[in-house]
Write a protein that holds these residues in place. Structure first.
Motif, PDB file in Angstrom:
ATOM      1  N   GLY A  56       0.789  -1.228   0.000  1.00 20.48           N
ATOM      2  CA  GLY A  56       0.000   0.000   0.000  1.00 20.48           C
ATOM      3  C   GLY A  56       0.819   1.275   0.000  1.00 20.48           C
ATOM      4  N   ARG A  57       2.129   1.170  -0.144  1.00 22.59           N
ATOM      5  CA  ARG A  57       2.982   2.359  -0.160  1.00 22.59           C
ATOM      6  C   ARG A  57       3.457   2.649  -1.585  1.00 22.59           C
ATOM      7  NH1 ARG A  57       7.035   1.590   4.922  1.00 22.59           N
ATOM      8  NH2 ARG A  57       7.670   3.669   4.219  1.00 22.59           N
ATOM      9  N   GLY A  58       4.159   3.750  -1.763  1.00 21.82           N
ATOM     10  CA  GLY A  58       4.624   4.137  -3.089  1.00 21.82           C
ATOM     11  C   GLY A  58       5.791   3.313  -3.587  1.00 21.82           C
ATOM     12  N   VAL A  59       6.439   2.622  -2.664  1.00 25.24           N
ATOM     13  CA  VAL A  59       7.566   1.747  -2.988  1.00 25.24           C
ATOM     14  C   VAL A  59       7.205   0.332  -2.572  1.00 25.24           C
ATOM     15  CG1 VAL A  59       9.986   1.214  -2.472  1.00 25.24           C
ATOM     16  CG2 VAL A  59       9.268   3.588  -2.742  1.00 25.24           C
ATOM     17  N   GLU A  60       7.602  -0.649  -3.368  1.00 25.84           N
ATOM     18  CA  GLU A  60       7.339  -2.041  -3.035  1.00 25.84           C
ATOM     19  C   GLU A  60       8.615  -2.860  -3.153  1.00 25.84           C
ATOM     20  OE1 GLU A  60       4.522  -3.634  -5.821  1.00 25.84           O
ATOM     21  OE2 GLU A  60       5.643  -2.918  -7.559  1.00 25.84           O
ATOM     22  N   LEU A  61       8.663  -3.966  -2.434  1.00 29.82           N
ATOM     23  CA  LEU A  61       9.795  -4.891  -2.487  1.00 29.82           C
ATOM     24  C   LEU A  61       9.361  -6.062  -3.354  1.00 29.82           C
ATOM     25  CD1 LEU A  61      12.565  -5.897  -1.635  1.00 29.82           C
ATOM     26  CD2 LEU A  61      11.567  -6.737   0.498  1.00 29.82           C
ATOM     27  N   VAL A  62      10.033  -6.244  -4.482  1.00 26.28           N
ATOM     28  CA  VAL A  62       9.621  -7.265  -5.443  1.00 26.28           C
ATOM     29  C   VAL A  62      10.742  -8.269  -5.692  1.00 26.28           C
ATOM     30  CG1 VAL A  62       7.999  -5.707  -6.581  1.00 26.28           C
ATOM     31  CG2 VAL A  62      10.360  -5.852  -7.401  1.00 26.28           C
ATOM     32  N   LYS A  63      10.358  -9.443  -6.152  1.00 26.87           N
ATOM     33  CA  LYS A  63      11.313 -10.499  -6.509  1.00 26.87           C
ATOM     34  C   LYS A  63      11.479 -10.504  -8.018  1.00 26.87           C
ATOM     35  CE  LYS A  63      12.402 -15.341  -5.435  1.00 26.87           C
ATOM     36  NZ  LYS A  63      12.672 -15.910  -6.754  1.00 26.87           N
ATOM     37  N   VAL A  64      12.678 -10.235  -8.486  1.00 24.25           N
ATOM     38  CA  VAL A  64      12.979 -10.255  -9.913  1.00 24.25           C
ATOM     39  C   VAL A  64      14.368 -10.847 -10.121  1.00 24.25           C
ATOM     40  CG1 VAL A  64      11.525  -8.289 -10.563  1.00 24.25           C
ATOM     41  CG2 VAL A  64      13.864  -7.887  -9.825  1.00 24.25           C
ATOM     42  N   ALA A  65      14.520 -11.531 -11.255  1.00 20.20           N
ATOM     43  CA  ALA A  65      15.821 -12.074 -11.657  1.00 20.20           C
ATOM     44  C   ALA A  65      16.491 -12.890 -10.557  1.00 20.20           C
ATOM     45  CB  ALA A  65      16.744 -10.950 -12.119  1.00 20.20           C
ATOM     46  N   GLY A  66      15.698 -13.618  -9.791  1.00 21.93           N
ATOM     47  CA  GLY A  66      16.250 -14.463  -8.749  1.00 21.93           C
ATOM     48  C   GLY A  66      16.679 -13.743  -7.489  1.00 21.93           C
ATOM     49  N   TYR A  68      15.909  -9.742  -4.996  1.00 24.22           N
ATOM     50  CA  TYR A  68      14.910  -8.785  -4.519  1.00 24.22           C
ATOM     51  C   TYR A  68      15.414  -7.352  -4.706  1.00 24.22           C
ATOM     52  CZ  TYR A  68      12.862 -12.891  -2.349  1.00 24.22           C
ATOM     53  OH  TYR A  68      12.311 -14.126  -2.141  1.00 24.22           O
ATOM     54  N   ARG A  69      14.479  -6.434  -4.929  1.00 25.16           N
ATOM     55  CA  ARG A  69      14.831  -5.022  -5.027  1.00 25.16           C
ATOM     56  C   ARG A  69      13.617  -4.172  -4.673  1.00 25.16           C
ATOM     57  NH1 ARG A  69      14.916  -4.459 -11.660  1.00 25.16           N
ATOM     58  NH2 ARG A  69      12.661  -4.263 -11.931  1.00 25.16           N
ATOM     59  N   PHE A  70      13.905  -2.938  -4.277  1.00 26.18           N
ATOM     60  CA  PHE A  70      12.847  -1.953  -4.061  1.00 26.18           C
ATOM     61  C   PHE A  70      12.612  -1.202  -5.365  1.00 26.18           C
ATOM     62  CE2 PHE A  70      14.078  -2.329   0.465  1.00 26.18           C
ATOM     63  CZ  PHE A  70      12.816  -2.488   1.019  1.00 26.18           C
ATOM     64  N   GLN A  71      11.351  -0.939  -5.662  1.00 25.58           N
ATOM     65  CA  GLN A  71      11.011  -0.147  -6.837  1.00 25.58           C
ATOM     66  C   GLN A  71       9.689   0.566  -6.596  1.00 25.58           C
ATOM     67  OE1 GLN A  71      10.814  -3.342  -9.790  1.00 25.58           O
ATOM     68  NE2 GLN A  71       8.580  -3.291  -9.739  1.00 25.58           N
ATOM     69  N   SER A  72       9.468   1.626  -7.353  1.00 27.64           N
ATOM     70  CA  SER A  72       8.210   2.354  -7.218  1.00 27.64           C
ATOM     71  C   SER A  72       7.084   1.511  -7.805  1.00 27.64           C
ATOM     72  CB  SER A  72       8.296   3.697  -7.948  1.00 27.64           C
ATOM     73  OG  SER A  72       8.551   3.490  -9.339  1.00 27.64           O
ATOM     74  N   ILE A  73       5.876   1.725  -7.300  1.00 33.90           N
ATOM     75  CA  ILE A  73       4.741   0.970  -7.834  1.00 33.90           C
ATOM     76  C   ILE A  73       4.431   1.460  -9.242  1.00 33.90           C
ATOM     77  CG2 ILE A  73       3.771   0.480  -5.570  1.00 33.90           C
ATOM     78  CD1 ILE A  73       1.784   2.730  -5.982  1.00 33.90           C
ATOM     79  N   GLU A  74       3.906   0.575 -10.048  1.00 32.17           N
ATOM     80  CA  GLU A  74       3.717   0.837 -11.473  1.00 32.17           C
ATOM     81  C   GLU A  74       2.821   2.039 -11.750  1.00 32.17           C
ATOM     82  OE1 GLU A  74       2.327  -1.580 -15.517  1.00 32.17           O
ATOM     83  OE2 GLU A  74       2.378  -2.591 -13.580  1.00 32.17           O
ATOM     84  N   THR A  75       1.802   2.264 -10.931  1.00 30.12           N
ATOM     85  CA  THR A  75       0.855   3.350 -11.188  1.00 30.12           C
ATOM     86  C   THR A  75       1.496   4.735 -11.077  1.00 30.12           C
ATOM     87  OG1 THR A  75       0.170   3.227  -8.868  1.00 30.12           O
ATOM     88  CG2 THR A  75      -1.166   2.020 -10.476  1.00 30.12           C
ATOM     89  N   LEU A  76       2.650   4.817 -10.414  1.00 28.99           N
ATOM     90  CA  LEU A  76       3.326   6.112 -10.258  1.00 28.99           C
ATOM     91  C   LEU A  76       4.320   6.403 -11.380  1.00 28.99           C
ATOM     92  CD1 LEU A  76       4.092   6.121  -6.416  1.00 28.99           C
ATOM     93  CD2 LEU A  76       2.127   7.100  -7.617  1.00 28.99           C
ATOM     94  N   SER A  77       4.577   5.417 -12.219  1.00 32.20           N
ATOM     95  CA  SER A  77       5.606   5.540 -13.257  1.00 32.20           C
ATOM     96  C   SER A  77       5.441   6.775 -14.157  1.00 32.20           C
ATOM     97  CB  SER A  77       5.640   4.275 -14.118  1.00 32.20           C
ATOM     98  OG  SER A  77       6.612   4.381 -15.125  1.00 32.20           O
ATOM     99  N   PRO A  78       4.215   7.085 -14.648  1.00 28.44           N
ATOM    100  CA  PRO A  78       4.076   8.257 -15.531  1.00 28.44           C
ATOM    101  C   PRO A  78       4.503   9.566 -14.873  1.00 28.44           C
ATOM    102  CG  PRO A  78       2.120   6.865 -15.634  1.00 28.44           C
ATOM    103  CD  PRO A  78       2.941   6.375 -14.476  1.00 28.44           C
ATOM    104  N   TYR A  79       4.338   9.668 -13.572  1.00 29.80           N
ATOM    105  CA  TYR A  79       4.683  10.906 -12.862  1.00 29.80           C
ATOM    106  C   TYR A  79       6.170  10.950 -12.514  1.00 29.80           C
ATOM    107  CZ  TYR A  79      -0.358  10.430 -12.339  1.00 29.80           C
ATOM    108  OH  TYR A  79      -1.690  10.234 -12.593  1.00 29.80           O
ATOM    109  N   LEU A  80       6.718   9.807 -12.166  1.00 28.95           N
ATOM    110  CA  LEU A  80       8.121   9.760 -11.769  1.00 28.95           C
ATOM    111  C   LEU A  80       9.072   9.952 -12.948  1.00 28.95           C
ATOM    112  CD1 LEU A  80       7.984   6.788  -9.237  1.00 28.95           C
ATOM    113  CD2 LEU A  80       8.085   9.231  -8.730  1.00 28.95           C
TER     114      LEU A  80
END
Length: 207
Positions: A56-66, A68-80
């Motif tokens: 529910g925050r603007g940043v999420e912890l996701v599993k990618v490429a084996g 983990y990393r922090f990244q902004s949520i997709e819905t904020l991408s156009p503004y960022l």
């Protein structure tokens, strides 16, 4: 050394922010947590807890490429996107189609790619994808000339937000395929241009 669950979460959280890239549990265990008596199971549990904390925050912890990393949520991408002065690299249809063939049929030779696409693949296309560290040579096909076999890399998975190649959208799902490349800007003249009949000349990437 001992570390309690809360301290473990804090150290993992700080490490992922400082690294600013995909980090595996193995890497965490062998680097910042090397001096602590903590199992990989506990590290995974701490990461799961962190993922819940960031719901529910603007940043999420996701599993990618084996990892983990922090990244902004997709819905904020156009503004960022407005925070960056430089425009995203532009890739031609030829380059993206070549990448797609490699991703879905890997490992493949340049000849395999040309057979699927029906056109010759320019050396500069392969070089461009290699320079981005999206593809690499993983071997050579045991046929006359022993052509190089190409496959995608962890950098490819990380860039497109995939954990494994199995996460690629189904080939029959046009919307999913479009979404896969949604983060890559292509020249308008190259997006919808129809393919001509198979030819032997190399294509321009317009890069």
């Amino acid at each position: 050394m001992q570390i309690n669950p809360e301290q473990l979460k804090q150290l993992i959280e700080a490490s992922l922010f400082v690294m600013a890239k995909t980090v595996s549990i193995k890497h965490l265990s062998e680097s910042v947590l090397a001096n602590f008596n903590v199992s990989r199971v506990k590290i995974k549990a701490a990461i799961d807890a962190l993922q819940q904390d960031y719901q529910g925050r603007g940043v999420e912890l996701v599993k990618v490429a084996g990892g983990y990393r922090f990244q902004s949520i997709e819905t904020l991408s156009p503004y960022l996107q407005r925070l960056w002065q430089e425009k995203a690299p532009r890739y031609s249809r030829a380059t993206l189609e070549t990448l797609a063939v490699i991703a879905y049929r890997q490992p493949v030779t340049r000849g395999d790619i040309e057979f699927v696409r029906g056109v010759a693949v320019g050396s500069h296309i392969i070089k461009s994808l290699s320079d981005r560290h999206w593809i690499k040579i993983v071997g050579h096909k045991e046929v006359p000339g022993r052509p190089a076999l190409y496959a995608t890399t962890n950098e490819f998975l990380a860039y497109f937000g995939l954990d494994t190649i199995a996460d690629l959208p189904a080939l029959s799902d046009a919307e999913s395929l479009a979404a896969l490349f949604s983060g890559v800007t292509r020249p308008e003249t190259d997006i919808d241009a129809p393919e001509s009949a198979p030819k032997t000349t190399e294509e321009s990437t317009n890069e």
